[in-house]
Design a protein around this motif. Structure first.
Motif, short mmCIF file in Angstrom:
data_model
loop_
_atom_site.label_atom_id
_atom_site.label_comp_id
_atom_site.label_asym_id
_atom_site.label_seq_id
_atom_site.Cartn_x
_atom_site.Cartn_y
_atom_site.Cartn_z
N GLU A 167 0.86 -1.18 0.00
CA GLU A 167 0.00 0.00 0.00
C GLU A 167 0.89 1.22 0.00
N LYS A 168 0.81 2.02 -1.04
CA LYS A 168 1.66 3.20 -1.14
C LYS A 168 1.20 4.30 -0.19
N GLY A 169 2.18 4.99 0.39
CA GLY A 169 1.88 6.12 1.25
C GLY A 169 1.52 7.35 0.43
N LYS A 170 0.95 8.34 1.08
CA LYS A 170 0.43 9.53 0.40
C LYS A 170 1.51 10.30 -0.34
N GLU A 171 2.71 10.38 0.25
CA GLU A 171 3.76 11.18 -0.36
C GLU A 171 4.80 10.34 -1.07
N GLU A 172 4.51 9.07 -1.24
CA GLU A 172 5.53 8.17 -1.78
C GLU A 172 5.98 8.57 -3.19
N ALA A 173 5.05 9.13 -3.96
CA ALA A 173 5.39 9.55 -5.31
C ALA A 173 6.43 10.66 -5.31
N ASP A 174 6.52 11.40 -4.21
CA ASP A 174 7.50 12.48 -4.09
C ASP A 174 8.79 12.02 -3.44
N GLY A 175 8.90 10.73 -3.17
CA GLY A 175 10.12 10.20 -2.56
C GLY A 175 10.25 10.49 -1.09
N ASP A 176 9.14 10.72 -0.40
CA ASP A 176 9.16 11.02 1.04
C ASP A 176 9.44 9.74 1.82
N ASP A 177 10.46 9.76 2.69
CA ASP A 177 10.80 8.59 3.49
C ASP A 177 9.70 8.23 4.48
N ASP A 178 8.86 9.19 4.84
CA ASP A 178 7.81 8.95 5.82
C ASP A 178 6.45 8.77 5.15
N ALA A 179 6.44 8.11 3.99
CA ALA A 179 5.19 7.92 3.25
C ALA A 179 4.27 6.92 3.93
N PHE A 180 4.83 6.02 4.77
CA PHE A 180 4.05 5.11 5.60
C PHE A 180 3.18 4.13 4.81
N GLY A 181 3.74 3.52 3.79
CA GLY A 181 3.01 2.50 3.05
C GLY A 181 3.27 1.12 3.64
N ASP A 182 2.21 0.31 3.79
CA ASP A 182 2.37 -1.05 4.31
C ASP A 182 3.31 -1.85 3.42
N SER A 183 4.19 -2.62 4.04
CA SER A 183 5.12 -3.42 3.24
C SER A 183 5.54 -4.67 4.01
N LEU A 184 6.22 -5.55 3.29
CA LEU A 184 6.79 -6.77 3.85
C LEU A 184 8.29 -6.77 3.56
N VAL A 185 9.06 -7.23 4.54
CA VAL A 185 10.50 -7.41 4.35
C VAL A 185 10.78 -8.91 4.49
N PHE A 186 11.29 -9.50 3.42
CA PHE A 186 11.53 -10.94 3.38
C PHE A 186 13.00 -11.25 3.66
N VAL A 187 13.24 -12.14 4.60
CA VAL A 187 14.60 -12.61 4.89
C VAL A 187 14.58 -14.13 5.00
N GLU A 188 15.73 -14.73 4.80
CA GLU A 188 15.86 -16.19 4.90
C GLU A 188 16.86 -16.51 6.00
N LEU A 189 16.47 -17.40 6.91
CA LEU A 189 17.32 -17.79 8.03
C LEU A 189 17.95 -19.16 7.76
N GLU A 190 19.16 -19.34 8.28
CA GLU A 190 19.88 -20.60 8.15
C GLU A 190 20.23 -21.09 9.56
N PRO A 191 19.33 -21.83 10.20
CA PRO A 191 19.55 -22.22 11.59
C PRO A 191 20.81 -23.04 11.81
N GLN A 192 21.20 -23.83 10.82
CA GLN A 192 22.40 -24.65 10.98
C GLN A 192 23.65 -23.78 11.11
N MET A 193 23.62 -22.62 10.46
CA MET A 193 24.75 -21.70 10.58
C MET A 193 24.94 -21.25 12.02
N ALA A 194 23.82 -20.99 12.72
CA ALA A 194 23.91 -20.59 14.13
C ALA A 194 24.48 -21.72 14.97
#
Length: 282
Positions: free
Chosen positions: A233-260
């Motif tokens: 979901e894009k934030g209101k000011e996202e089109a202007d490159g505002d860092d505080d546009a507050f759009g909902d997002s997901l950050v995907f990471v992959e864990l390697e438990p054996q490494m730990a």
């Protein structure tokens, strides 16, 4: 890891946002999605709004776990989308709030935790009672310890959980003005405990505070785990490159438990801990 712009004290709107995030996470191949503290109201001290009725109690390892309407919804999501979901909610006990975390795994309760350290500086201690038990569970092939926000400032409980876990989750509503602390403490807990640390924070504005994108993961060496972001979901000011546009997002990471596990075997830090001495000093 979600970065959700919560609608202040509006559970219905936030549940709608939450399901959209879970659905998209599953479409991207995620096996676990994590929401911030008090996932569907924001960090509200108004117990008339934040706290939910308990629909039923489920038994988990001899502990009675409260299932509220929002918890029931998330349990249904986890079953429908065939994945695990970690989220936060609030109940009342003896007239005071309890800040809770649940891990739902394919329709079943896998973990339940009550925040041990209410945030007195933010008045949480006036309205909420702290928990007294640690919580951990295995999701897939990864063993997780569970914590909520202010708990991050108390390293002893992380040492206790990391004896059996290769990852720890901290769900939070951590304001932008203290983000340097957030990142530094997450990294420190990862290094000290030789485990993954996943910090999941909200974004947007609520209760007079501003929250910025800062959901992040560190590996057992203290290195930030690379991830990719998907914006729903894009934030209101996202089109202007505002860092505080507050759009909902997901950050995907992959864990390697054996490494730990391998890192701990090579560098057995915990065997040098002197816990009896620490107890006598404290």
């Amino acid at each position: 890891m979600t970065q959700m712009n919560m609608v202040w004290e509006n559970r219905e709107a936030n549940l709608k946002k939450g399901e959209a995030l879970v659905k998209r996470a599953r479409e991207e191949g995620a096996e676990l999605v994590i929401f911030p503290e008090m996932s569907f109201t924001g960090f509200s001290m108004n117990l008339d709004i934040a706290a939910e009725e308990v629909l039923r109690w489920e038994l988990l390892q001899a502990e009675a776990v409260p299932v509220t309407p929002s918890a029931q919804k998330v349990l249904e999501w986890s079953l429908a989308y065939d994945m695990a979901v970690i989220f936060g909610y609030v109940i009342k006990r003896e007239g005071r709030g309890v800040n809770c975390l649940m891990a739902a795994d394919r329709g079943r309760v896998s973990a339940y935790y009550e925040k041990i350290h209410p945030f007195t500086y933010g008045e949480e201690g006036r309205y909420f009672t702290g928990g007294s038990r640690l919580s951990k569970c295995t999701l897939g092939d990864i063993s997780f310890g569970m914590f909520i926000c202010y708990d991050l400032r108390f390293p002893e409980i992380f040492q206790a959980v990391s004896k059996d876990c290769t990852a720890a989750v901290v769900i939070a509503n951590w304001p932008r003005e203290r983000l340097e602390h957030w990142r530094a403490l997450l990294q420190a807990r990862a290094i000290e405990n030789q485990c993954y640390l996943l910090g999941v924070n909200r974004i947007g504005e609520g209760g007079g505070l501003t929250y910025a994108e800062s959901s992040i993961c560190f590996d057992p060496y203290g290195r930030q785990v690379p991830g990719h972001q998907v914006i729903l979901e894009k934030g209101k000011e996202e089109a202007d490159g505002d860092d505080d546009a507050f759009g909902d997002s997901l950050v995907f990471v992959e864990l390697e438990p054996q490494m730990a596990v391998e890192y701990r075997n090579r560098f057995p830090l915990k065997q040098d801990r002197r816990e009896e001495l620490y107890r006598s000093l404290l």
